[in-house]
Enzyme design. Structure first.
Site, PDB file in Angstrom:
ATOM      1  N   TYR A 124      40.112   7.795  -4.542  1.00  0.00           N
ATOM      2  CA  TYR A 124      41.335   8.024  -3.777  1.00  0.00           C
ATOM      3  C   TYR A 124      42.075   6.719  -3.465  1.00  0.00           C
ATOM      4  O   TYR A 124      43.247   6.729  -3.107  1.00  0.00           O
ATOM      5  CB  TYR A 124      40.996   8.766  -2.482  1.00  0.00           C
ATOM      6  N   LYS A 171      28.566  14.627  -6.129  1.00  0.00           N
ATOM      7  CA  LYS A 171      28.421  14.898  -7.558  1.00  0.00           C
ATOM      8  C   LYS A 171      27.488  13.846  -8.153  1.00  0.00           C
ATOM      9  O   LYS A 171      27.778  13.241  -9.202  1.00  0.00           O
ATOM     10  CB  LYS A 171      29.822  14.870  -8.204  1.00  0.00           C
ATOM     11  N   ASP A 205      30.369  21.393  -6.566  1.00  0.00           N
ATOM     12  CA  ASP A 205      30.895  22.638  -7.152  1.00  0.00           C
ATOM     13  C   ASP A 205      30.203  23.861  -6.552  1.00  0.00           C
ATOM     14  O   ASP A 205      30.854  24.807  -6.094  1.00  0.00           O
ATOM     15  CB  ASP A 205      30.823  22.623  -8.692  1.00  0.00           C
ATOM     16  N   ASP A 229      39.090  14.993   0.647  1.00  0.00           N
ATOM     17  CA  ASP A 229      40.505  15.375   0.643  1.00  0.00           C
ATOM     18  C   ASP A 229      40.650  16.824   0.179  1.00  0.00           C
ATOM     19  O   ASP A 229      41.308  17.645   0.825  1.00  0.00           O
ATOM     20  CB  ASP A 229      41.258  14.434  -0.296  1.00  0.00           C
TER      21      ASP A 229
END
Ligand code: NAI
Length: 335
Positions: A124, A171, A205, A229
């Site tokens: 980001y 992740k 996920d 975010d």
């Protein structure tokens, strides 16, 4: 005693919702001297910068601000002013409470969680460059220092608020080094500062699926910047949308409070934006500065307005017909 607080009205719906928020805060009895400051595309003509030095100096002096949303152009143009502000003042923790509200019907009626987003690192940050024509690269930088401080903040926040569990969404199966370091630090901080607080990890996920299936199983959800975010808006959707989701950006000696939503260009200038997310951010700010009683007054008042749900008192995004200021005036009437 009065407070001096910086105010950035921002872009799009920003000036409209900050006006509404100022009105509600004033009605609560808290004494605030606002210092109104420029930022955003509109500041360029007069100051030659989207984030003028004058604004940085005032926030550096007073260490506290309430901020409207700021537009960031897509795929080009100037870089995010929000990212610049968060980095400049080292506002490493974005705290975004997500709660079901009486009177706002959604698929869930028992959501009470906090999205805790690392606010200064990761992809980001927008560190991008062209490697060769046709190949571009984005750097994802994660540091031990940055990961430890957000995790430590998370466990200390959990304890101070009586929260029972912290779940990290990551992740690290794919990004073994960056997200791997993030969870390694979270585990270590849990050992040091997480006594009595359950700790859990989930691959993001599958975690998203779990959130929409049963949000009540979550308490604090912690994530690195980009994932945090995305999760913030996902979770906003559980409780009625972006119009009702507040937030804060917290550093060691500075804090900027703002709604999760953006400048909403599709409804800007129409006077119909929901001011509640910024008003709730204002309540978080009052709690932060020890004005809990005024904060409670506002909270009781907006809960009463929402529970009654009169169409002439709440905005369209949550089923009413009222304009931004009408909603704010309805809250003031209940105080
Ligand atoms: P957005 O949050 O501005 O809008 C998404 C949707 O939610 C729109 O349909 C909008 O009308 C609605 N919405 C948002 N806030 C609302 C409110 N208070 N009341 C009623 N409806 C509301 O997100 P979008 O369109 O992706 O971004 C617009 C601009 O805002 C972009 O330039 C983006 O970079 C910026 N942005 C700024 C943020 C900040 O200043 N912290 C955060 C998110 C986006």
């Amino acid at each position: 005693m009065g407070h001096t607080i910086c105010l950035i009205p921002g872009d799009g719906i920003g000036p409209n919702i900050t006006e509404a928020t100022k009105l509600v805060l004033a009605h609560s009895g808290v004494q605030i001297d606002w210092i109104e400051l420029p930022a955003g595309a509109g500041a360029v003509d007069e100051y030659g910068d989207t984030l003028p030095q004058k604004t940085l100096d005032a926030i550096a002096e007073h260490r506290l601000a309430l901020k409207g949303p700021l537009t960031t152009p897509i795929g080009g143009g100037f870089s995010s002013i929000n990212v610049r502000l968060r980095k400049h003042f080292d506002l490493f923790a974005a705290v975004r409470p997500i709660r079901s509200l009486e009177g706002i019907k959604t698929r869930y009626d028992d959501v009470d969680l906090v999205v805790l987003r690392e606010n200064t690192e990761g992809m980001y940050s927008g560190l991008e460059h062209e490697v060769v024509p046709g190949v571009v690269e984005c750097l994802k930088i994660i540091t031990r220092e940055g990961s430890e401080r957000i995790a430590r903040f998370g466990f200390e926040y959990a304890r101070s608020r009586g929260r029972r569990k912290l779940t990290v969404l990551h992740k690290a199966n794919i990004m073994k080094m960056t997200d791997g370091l993030f969870i390694e630090c979270a585990r270590e901080m849990h050992r040091k500062y997480g006594e009595g607080i359950e700790y859990e990890e989930m691959i993001v996920d599958a975690g998203c699926m779990q959130i929409v299936r049963d949000p009540s199983r979550f308490d604090i959800i912690m994530a690195e910047n980009l994932v945090g975010d995305v999760l913030s808006d996902l979770c906003a959707g559980l409780v009625g949308g972006l119009g009702v989701t507040p937030g804060s950006n917290i550093g060691h000696d500075c804090a900027i409070f703002e709604a999760v939503h953006g400048s909403a260009p599709d409804i800007a200038g129409k006077g119909i934006a929901n001011p509640l997310a910024l008003i709730m951010s204002g309540v978080m700010m009052l709690n932060h500065i020890g004005e809990e009683q005024c904060g409670e007054r506002i909270k009781a008042a907006y809960n009463a307005v929402l529970a009654e749900g009169r169409p002439d008192e709440v905005t369209r995004d949550i089923g009413g017909q009222a304009g931004t200021l009408q909603f704010a005036e309805a809250i003031c009437r209940r105080m």
